[in-house]
Write a protein that holds these residues in place. Structure first.
Motif, mmCIF file in Angstrom:
data_model
loop_
_atom_site.group_PDB
_atom_site.id
_atom_site.type_symbol
_atom_site.label_atom_id
_atom_site.label_comp_id
_atom_site.label_asym_id
_atom_site.label_seq_id
_atom_site.Cartn_x
_atom_site.Cartn_y
_atom_site.Cartn_z
ATOM 1 N N LYS A 75 0.815 -1.211 0.000
ATOM 2 C CA LYS A 75 0.000 0.000 0.000
ATOM 3 C C LYS A 75 0.849 1.261 0.000
ATOM 4 C CE LYS A 75 -3.962 1.948 2.464
ATOM 5 N NZ LYS A 75 -4.890 1.748 3.625
ATOM 6 N N ASP A 76 1.951 1.263 0.757
ATOM 7 C CA ASP A 76 2.725 2.493 0.875
ATOM 8 C C ASP A 76 3.617 2.770 -0.326
ATOM 9 O OD1 ASP A 76 4.549 0.506 1.291
ATOM 10 O OD2 ASP A 76 5.322 1.266 3.201
ATOM 11 N N GLU A 77 3.642 1.850 -1.314
ATOM 12 C CA GLU A 77 4.405 2.108 -2.539
ATOM 13 C C GLU A 77 3.675 3.101 -3.455
ATOM 14 O OE1 GLU A 77 7.317 1.090 -3.665
ATOM 15 O OE2 GLU A 77 7.874 -0.348 -2.098
ATOM 16 N N PHE A 78 2.364 3.269 -3.211
ATOM 17 C CA PHE A 78 1.540 4.044 -4.128
ATOM 18 C C PHE A 78 0.806 5.154 -3.378
ATOM 19 C CE2 PHE A 78 1.838 -0.342 -5.646
ATOM 20 C CZ PHE A 78 2.405 -0.138 -6.892
ATOM 21 N N ARG A 79 0.506 6.212 -4.102
ATOM 22 C CA ARG A 79 -0.134 7.377 -3.488
ATOM 23 C C ARG A 79 -1.625 7.125 -3.268
ATOM 24 N NH1 ARG A 79 1.850 12.952 -6.195
ATOM 25 N NH2 ARG A 79 0.282 12.435 -7.742
ATOM 26 N N ASN A 80 -2.137 7.685 -2.205
ATOM 27 C CA ASN A 80 -3.579 7.740 -2.046
ATOM 28 C C ASN A 80 -4.052 9.166 -2.326
ATOM 29 O OD1 ASN A 80 -3.212 9.314 0.330
ATOM 30 N ND2 ASN A 80 -3.080 7.456 1.586
ATOM 31 N N CYS A 81 -5.349 9.417 -2.199
ATOM 32 C CA CYS A 81 -5.887 10.726 -2.559
ATOM 33 C C CYS A 81 -5.296 11.837 -1.689
ATOM 34 C CB CYS A 81 -7.414 10.712 -2.450
ATOM 35 S SG CYS A 81 -8.198 12.273 -2.916
ATOM 36 N N ASN A 82 -5.129 11.584 -0.407
ATOM 37 C CA ASN A 82 -4.577 12.615 0.473
ATOM 38 C C ASN A 82 -3.129 12.940 0.164
ATOM 39 O OD1 ASN A 82 -6.803 13.309 1.999
ATOM 40 N ND2 ASN A 82 -6.502 11.628 3.456
ATOM 41 N N GLN A 83 -2.422 12.008 -0.495
ATOM 42 C CA GLN A 83 -1.038 12.251 -0.910
ATOM 43 C C GLN A 83 -0.957 12.785 -2.330
ATOM 44 O OE1 GLN A 83 0.003 8.159 -0.136
ATOM 45 N NE2 GLN A 83 1.346 8.737 1.546
ATOM 46 N N THR A 84 -2.122 13.018 -2.943
ATOM 47 C CA THR A 84 -2.212 13.509 -4.314
ATOM 48 C C THR A 84 -2.902 14.863 -4.268
ATOM 49 O OG1 THR A 84 -2.462 11.212 -5.039
ATOM 50 C CG2 THR A 84 -3.001 12.929 -6.649
ATOM 51 N N PRO A 85 -2.155 15.967 -4.296
ATOM 52 C CA PRO A 85 -2.743 17.280 -4.015
ATOM 53 C C PRO A 85 -3.970 17.629 -4.847
ATOM 54 C CG PRO A 85 -0.360 17.435 -3.934
ATOM 55 C CD PRO A 85 -0.680 16.039 -4.410
ATOM 56 N N PHE A 86 -3.956 17.327 -6.151
ATOM 57 C CA PHE A 86 -5.119 17.731 -6.955
ATOM 58 C C PHE A 86 -6.367 16.986 -6.506
ATOM 59 C CE2 PHE A 86 -4.125 13.952 -9.539
ATOM 60 C CZ PHE A 86 -5.382 13.512 -9.910
ATOM 61 N N ARG A 99 6.410 16.001 -3.643
ATOM 62 C CA ARG A 99 7.314 14.941 -3.216
ATOM 63 C C ARG A 99 6.522 13.738 -2.753
ATOM 64 N NH1 ARG A 99 8.448 19.845 -1.961
ATOM 65 N NH2 ARG A 99 10.447 20.771 -2.570
ATOM 66 N N PHE A 100 6.987 12.566 -3.186
ATOM 67 C CA PHE A 100 6.397 11.306 -2.723
ATOM 68 C C PHE A 100 7.526 10.316 -2.508
ATOM 69 C CE2 PHE A 100 4.606 7.045 -3.540
ATOM 70 C CZ PHE A 100 3.729 6.984 -2.460
ATOM 71 N N ARG A 101 7.641 9.853 -1.284
ATOM 72 C CA ARG A 101 8.756 8.981 -0.895
ATOM 73 C C ARG A 101 10.073 9.657 -1.262
ATOM 74 N NH1 ARG A 101 7.101 3.784 0.536
ATOM 75 N NH2 ARG A 101 8.994 2.798 -0.268
ATOM 76 N N SER A 102 10.915 9.003 -2.060
ATOM 77 C CA SER A 102 12.216 9.603 -2.385
ATOM 78 C C SER A 102 12.199 10.397 -3.674
ATOM 79 C CB SER A 102 13.269 8.501 -2.484
ATOM 80 O OG SER A 102 12.957 7.602 -3.528
ATOM 81 N N HIS A 103 11.027 10.569 -4.274
ATOM 82 C CA HIS A 103 10.937 11.193 -5.597
ATOM 83 C C HIS A 103 10.395 12.622 -5.496
ATOM 84 C CE1 HIS A 103 11.716 7.303 -7.503
ATOM 85 N NE2 HIS A 103 10.898 6.790 -6.604
ATOM 86 N N THR A 104 10.929 13.482 -6.342
ATOM 87 C CA THR A 104 10.473 14.870 -6.423
ATOM 88 C C THR A 104 9.981 15.159 -7.830
ATOM 89 O OG1 THR A 104 12.027 15.602 -4.723
ATOM 90 C CG2 THR A 104 11.139 17.282 -6.198
#
Length: 933
Positions: free
Chosen positions: A27-38, A209-214
């Motif tokens: 689950k934590d490998e992928f973004r959820n809605c709260n981690q996706t600003p739009f 930013r998500f995990r180690s990626h910008t």
């Protein structure tokens, strides 16, 4: 000793190559809605928060309704409690109308106002033929809607429907003429929002930013969101790909249980995906179809290739809100559509039946391609068949055990170091000879070709792509370098038509050394999959042809890759033969290029069950040629599960067994004599019904109607079918119910309609319109022929479908209460495009008044004039005819033949006997009549 980050990654990558299952879905490998600003921003908006009104409404020179959307000012905003977007520039709105009751709505930034860049509009999806069917609006009528102070604009849609642009508050909807009942609408709940591009100012932080990626996000926020309402709907379906129910569950509103995330459309490589989740998988089709008992069906399609999130609102989601633009007691299902980028390019389909909606949608995105006959039969696959000796051993074992198959597949390890278009010279030293030996039995091979290209200067594909600048660039405008099965890899920029053409040329026999005319292709990992990328895919700020960011077109990348590969096989054969290409990623229009499958499923009962709604959903959204890996890709199925999967998979449109390299070998003969017999029977069932399946593929090719269908597509007024996604229709004549529990003793089956249903094994008749309890027989899943139908079969079993070409036919006539039945049969050469020039046979069979008639169903002047066959009818089986006649008269031959008692199928000699006309020997392509005496 401290290890460098690169060394650590290389170690992790080697572990991935050894055992990819360690990267199973987390689950934590992928973004959820709260981690996706739009997504988070759009979900936070309240009903009525849209502050736009339509002004300067007129008819353009192109015959479209055009208007500008501008925010209300304080002066004309009487309530003054909605935000006033004083910095927003006008948006340009266009409404176009097309034949068959299709309305198109486009909203974009006005280019004359010089936005920082042009927003991406997806090319090569909408058919030119569709665009030629635009209706030029001649006049514009205006009327007041409800208690509006101002007027709204009304346009003609077709004889039964109108399109309405409501000026203030802004809303677009389709309604029925005469009674004014709404069918579909945008912004009825006032949730529309369009984040316009703007120049970056000092202090603006647009990075995400998500995990180690910008994600650098050089153009900042550019998302779009709006609500869509489906009126008179009991259910909504569509928007694949998700491993969940056919009727989409609510994701927002009171009482939402479990599904609190929106349905995500973002093509991703998901190992061992979980069932009953709104999480996005390998493909994305932003098309939703509604259905209700009272109103029928309607559909909505948003042509947009950026990440999308869609909420389905539960009843009462907007309780207490006072800014709803429609009667609150009107029955409907509300949804919220959110996308990171793009434009509004939306299509309204009015139906009113489910087949009408699918016809309308596929008139925009294309009808499904007509497959080669061999590809509709059984496929045997594994990662990986080790070498040529293994291939020949598996092939011979199928013959030894009297099990037909048509295609043997090779995964990535047949190549030289995972360089596609090559062969491992030690393991596969004679690839042409290997393919030719299989072809001598009428069999074919498929090899895998993925989009990641190994960065090796000695590899000719990489050298050409690198030298010519054919790779996708990173945010710094250098060739993107990511990791996949080939190690350090780059990805060809398939958005560029020139690069697609270059790629297509690689499939010529001269370029793909070792390939033959019996070799076809499998596109995997084309989401695209990037093991070290954010969410295992391409960074969103990577750059494509024309400076387009990857975020804008992510979901369409696999479609272009599939397109280029399919075109390559057509070019290879000088345009004569149809291609076969299987793709994991998909997008609207994919149906024009080949088949898809549901990806890396698992050997679990729940994955067997969820395969049915997943495939039904794909069919509803245009992709008829689809299947799930029989047995489950991951894991080791117990024999009961494997047998049940074969029995159900025999009715999938695409029928392939596949397994991961870490699983135990599971060819059909490895589970004991009885299980081998049961699997053989299941595969024989598919080959018996190949004429019927091929006829259904032609129906899909002509109308878009899928091969397998939800029960409610054939019985649209029966509410009990609306939530039933464990059974399905194959065409309009067969109903199949899966068995989804281990060692099941009984199965409950709902048989819809007022007519009877005939059990395929026993021939016993069961009343429709009620639920029946059946014993769960080990030798089949419950399957029934609908009364009033005629199904063509071929009952002689060969090594492959190719060897069945001249075999005679059996017609199974299931009579209804009026002692009538109808059916069709389509035949062509099974491989070329000549059917498009009329080289086919299309017969219509009808039984009425004790007489069976065969007539030409092809349009006048087409069919039967350039294709011919000597095939005859070997048997005619009559179900539901009494009293039993003794003979039949064949006309015009004036020949009398006997009517005998015989088994329903050749291989079940112990089944009850039925009336059989043996060896009437009428030619399948001729007009004839057989009268029961």
């Amino acid at each position: 000793m401290k290890k460098s980050p690169n060394l650590i990654f290389h170690i992790l990558f080697l572990l991935l190559l050894i055992s990819p299952s360690v990267f199973s879905w987390k689950k934590d490998e992928f973004r959820n809605c709260n981690q996706t600003p739009f997504c988070k921003r759009a979900r936070s908006r309240k009903p009525g928060s849209c502050n736009l009104i339509a002004t300067e409404v007129s008819i353009s020179d192109d015959g479209d309704l055009i208007a500008k959307l501008i925010p209300k000012t304080q002066e004309n905003n009487e309530s003054q409690d909605a935000p006033v977007e004083v910095d927003s520039k006008p948006l340009l709105l266009t409404v176009s109308v097309y034949q068959d009751g299709i309305l198109r709505l486009k909203i974009d930034e006005e280019q004359s106002l010089n936005p920082p860049k042009k927003r991406f509009e997806v090319p090569d999806v909408i058919l030119d033929e569709f665009l030629s069917k635009k209706l030029y609006l001649q006049r514009l009528s205006e009327e007041k809607i409800d208690n509006d102070l101002g007027f709204s604009s009304v346009v003609y849609l077709d004889g039964d429907y109108e399109g309405v642009l409501r000026h203030d508050p802004f809303e677009v909807f389709v309604r029925e003429r005469g009674n004014g009942k709404r069918v579909l609408s945008i912004n009825s709940n006032g949730l529309f929002d369009f984040e316009q591009l703007r120049e970056k100012k000092e202090g603006d932080d647009w990075e995400e930013r998500f995990r180690s990626h910008t994600d650098t996000r050089p153009y900042g926020p550019q998302s779009i969101s709006f609500d869509v309402s489906f009126f008179g709907a009991d259910i909504v379906s569509g928007i694949p790909e998700h491993a969940t129910s056919l009727a989409l569950k609510p994701t927002s509103g009171p009482g939402v249980d479990g599904f609190s995330e929106p349905y995500r459309l973002f093509n991703l490589d998901v190992f061992e995906y979980i069932d009953e989740s709104p999480f996005g998988l390998y493909g994305s089709i932003p098309f939703m179809i509604s259905h209700g008992k009272a109103r029928g069906s309607s559909g909505f399609f948003w042509l947009n290739a950026a990440e999308m999130q869609i909420d389905v609102f539960g009843t009462g989601w907007n309780a207490g809100q006072d800014k709803i633009m429609m009667p609150v007691d009107e029955k409907r299902i509300d949804t919220l559509w959110m996308s990171e980028a793009g434009v509004v390019d939306a299509f309204f389909f009015v139906g009113p039946g489910p087949k009408d909606v699918i016809r309308q949608y596929t008139s925009v995105t294309g009808r499904p391609a007509m497959p080669q006959l061999f590809s509709t039969a059984y496929h045997q696959c594994r990662w990986n068949y080790r070498d040529e000796e293994d291939v020949f051993d598996v092939d011979s074992k199928f013959d030894e055990h009297d099990i037909p198959y048509d295609v043997l597949w090779l995964d990535i390890d047949h190549t030289d170091g995972r360089r596609y278009f090559t062969w491992d010279k030690v393991l596969f030293p004679n690839p042409e000879e290997m393919q030719n030996k299989l072809a001598a039995k009428g069999r074919h091979m498929v090899t895998i070709v993925d989009p990641h290209i190994k960065r090796d200067d000695n590899y000719y594909i990489h050298k050409e792509a690198s030298d010519n600048g054919y790779y996708i660039k990173d945010a710094s405008n250098r060739d993107f370098d990511g990791w996949c099965w080939s190690g350090s890899s780059s990805y060809t920029d398939m958005v560029n038509p020139h690069i697609r053409s270059w790629w297509a040329d690689k499939f010529s026999y001269g370029n793909y050394v070792g390939s033959t005319p019996s070799l076809y292709v499998w596109n995997d990992m084309n989401e695209p999959s990037v093991f070290n990328g954010p969410e295992l895919t391409m960074p969103r700020d990577a750059l494509h042809f024309g400076g387009i960011e990857h975020r804008e077109l992510h979901n369409v990348y696999g479609y272009y890759f599939h397109m280029a590969t399919s075109n390559g096989l057509v070019k290879r054969g000088n345009g004569k033969d149809r291609p076969f290409v299987l793709s994991r990623a998909f997008f609207p229009g994919t149906q024009r290029y080949g088949a898809v499958w549901t990806g890396d499923n698992t050997a679990e009962w729940e994955h067997l069950r969820v395969s049915v709604p997943m495939l039904l959903t794909l069919g509803l959204t245009g992709i008829s040629f689809s299947g799930a890996d029989v047995g489950g890709f991951f894991g080791n199925p117990e024999p009961d599960l494997l047998v049940r999967w074969y029995q159900l998979g025999a009715y999938y449109p695409f029928f392939r067994a596949h397994a991961h390299q870490d699983t135990k070998r599971r060819e059909p003969w490895l589970f004991g004599e009885r299980n081998t017999e049961l699997i053989r029977e299941a595969i024989h069932t598919r080959y018996m019904f190949l004429p019927y399946f091929y006829t259904l593929f032609r129906e899909a090719n002509m109308t878009g109607t899928p091969v397998i269908r939800p029960l409610w597509m054939e019985f649209p007024a029966e509410e009990e079918t609306f939530s039933n996604d464990e059974a399905f229709m194959v065409g309009n004549s067969l109903l199949v119910q899966g068995v989804y529990t281990q060692r099941a003793k009984h199965v409950s089956v709902y048989l819809p309609g007022e007519q009877s249903w005939y059990d395929l094994r026993s021939g016993a008749a069961y009343k429709g319109g009620k639920r029946h309890k059946f014993e769960a027989l080990e030798d089949s899943v419950p399957a029934f022929q609908r009364a009033g139908t005629i199904i063509p079969r071929k009952d002689r079993f060969r090594r492959s479908s190719t060897q069945m070409g001249t075999d005679p036919y059996t017609l199974v006539i299931a009579l209804n209460s009026s002692k009538e039945a109808e059916g069709e049969l389509y035949i062509d050469d099974g491989k070329s495009f000549e059917f498009e020039n009329g080289a086919y046979i299309h017969r219509h069979f009808k039984f009425s008044n004790g007489k069976l008639t065969s007539s030409n169903a092809a349009p006048s002047g087409a069919g039967g004039n350039r294709f011919s066959t000597d095939c005859t009818v070997e048997r005619i089986i009559l179900l539901g005819l009494s009293p039993a006649p003794k003979s039949a008269l064949i006309e015009p031959a004036n020949q009398k033949v006997g009517v005998q008692l015989g088994p329903l199928t050749i291989r079940h000699g112990n089944s009850p006997s039925f009336l059989t006309i043996r060896r009437p020997n009428v030619r399948i392509e001729d007009d004839w009549t057989i009268k029961i005496l």
